[in-house]
Design an enzyme around this catalytic site. Structure first.
Site, PDB file in Angstrom:
ATOM      1  N   LYS A   1       0.834  -1.211   0.000  1.00 36.84           N
ATOM      2  CA  LYS A   1       0.000   0.000   0.000  1.00 36.84           C
ATOM      3  C   LYS A   1       0.865   1.255   0.000  1.00 36.84           C
ATOM      4  O   LYS A   1       0.434   2.314  -0.455  1.00 36.84           O
ATOM      5  CB  LYS A   1      -0.987  -0.012   1.153  1.00 36.84           C
ATOM      6  CG  LYS A   1      -0.386  -0.242   2.543  1.00 36.84           C
ATOM      7  CD  LYS A   1       0.070   1.001   3.238  1.00 36.84           C
ATOM      8  CE  LYS A   1       0.572   0.689   4.647  1.00 36.84           C
ATOM      9  NZ  LYS A   1       1.164   1.853   5.333  1.00 36.84           N
TER      10      LYS A   1
ATOM     11  N   ARG B   1       2.427   9.567   4.932  1.00 31.27           N
ATOM     12  CA  ARG B   1       3.690  10.227   4.600  1.00 31.27           C
ATOM     13  C   ARG B   1       4.106   9.992   3.155  1.00 31.27           C
ATOM     14  O   ARG B   1       4.709  10.881   2.543  1.00 31.27           O
ATOM     15  CB  ARG B   1       4.781   9.730   5.556  1.00 31.27           C
ATOM     16  CG  ARG B   1       5.252   8.312   5.312  1.00 31.27           C
ATOM     17  CD  ARG B   1       6.176   7.789   6.385  1.00 31.27           C
ATOM     18  NE  ARG B   1       5.441   7.408   7.574  1.00 31.27           N
ATOM     19  CZ  ARG B   1       5.962   6.662   8.549  1.00 31.27           C
ATOM     20  NH1 ARG B   1       7.215   6.266   8.484  1.00 31.27           N
ATOM     21  NH2 ARG B   1       5.239   6.333   9.591  1.00 31.27           N
ATOM     22  N   ASN B   2       3.795   8.819   2.602  1.00 31.89           N
ATOM     23  CA  ASN B   2       4.160   8.544   1.212  1.00 31.89           C
ATOM     24  C   ASN B   2       3.387   9.451   0.257  1.00 31.89           C
ATOM     25  O   ASN B   2       3.936   9.997  -0.689  1.00 31.89           O
ATOM     26  CB  ASN B   2       3.890   7.066   0.879  1.00 31.89           C
ATOM     27  CG  ASN B   2       4.799   6.138   1.645  1.00 31.89           C
ATOM     28  OD1 ASN B   2       5.975   6.006   1.350  1.00 31.89           O
ATOM     29  ND2 ASN B   2       4.247   5.478   2.654  1.00 31.89           N
TER      30      ASN B   2
END
Length: 227
Positions: free
Chosen positions: A39, A105-106
């Protein structure tokens, strides 16, 4: 946990009050672990979509395809033969994917990467239009003015993006590292590493041509997939 009794015991300890907190127990060890990692790569794609000003429908299509490719990856590399497709519908699947793709955060770093590169390309083409973007809490202030502009100039400082392919890849890796350092304050960006490892697995399995392996190093960002 593959041991049902142990899983039930741990689940009951965590689920002190089922009315307030529910704990899902799964025997699909490989599926849970793979979903938890994959993910992060899909969330990168979601962030790139946001940073490029993509529509809600575009992002929804990306998440739908990302979830399907997570399922394909799990099926392909499930060496324990324990993978259960229903895992994708649990907390570690679609739920975690949605959270990571909207507030993780990604997603945040990928959105800033895309908006920074978009601003750079707009400058090179003498395009004076402001970067249009739907703003939210994570992207407040994104554009070409003020603090965000200063950050973008800082991130791009000294980078050679118009050189050879190898020089460009190295420059993009440095850009990712700078964004990670400034935005995550010590936390690590997991999606890029996940993407690199997933690409290696796909190449070794013969699903992706070996010539594509450099893409995972930073030339582009592709979501993981089985073909």
């Amino acid at each position: 946990c593959s041991d049902k009794e142990v899983a039930a015991m741990v689940g009951s300890l965590l689920e002190d009050n089922p009315c307030l907190f529910r704990c899902q127990v799964s025997g699909d060890v490989s599926g849970v672990e793979l979903c938890g990692a994959l993910k992060n790569a899909v969330a990168l794609g979601a962030g790139l979509c946001d940073g490029l000003g993509g529509s809600a429908s575009s992002k929804a299509a990306l998440l739908r395809q990302g979830l399907a490719e997570m399922d394909g990856f799990c099926r392909l590399f499930d060496t324990t033969h324990s993978y259960q497709p229903a895992t994708q519908l649990g907390s570690c699947g679609v739920a975690d994917l949605v959270v990571s793709s909207y507030s993780g955060r990604n997603r945040l770093c990928a959105a800033r990467f895309a908006s920074t590169m978009r601003g750079r390309l707009s400058q090179e083409s003498n395009n004076k239009e402001n970067v249009r973007m739907e703003r939210d809490e994570d992207l407040e202030g994104v554009g070409i003015d003020g603090i965000e502009k200063a950050l973008q100039e800082k991130w791009l400082s000294g980078l050679s993006l118009g050189g050879s392919e190898e020089e460009t890849i190295q420059a993009l890796q440095v850009l990712w590292a700078r964004i990670e350092r400034d935005l995550l304050q010590g936390q690590r960006l997991q999606g890029l590493h996940t993407l690199q490892q997933a690409m290696l697995c796909l190449v070794r399995a013969g699903v992706v041509p070996e010539s594509q392996i450099h893409i995972a190093a930073g030339k582009r960002s592709n979501s993981v997939g089985g073909g």
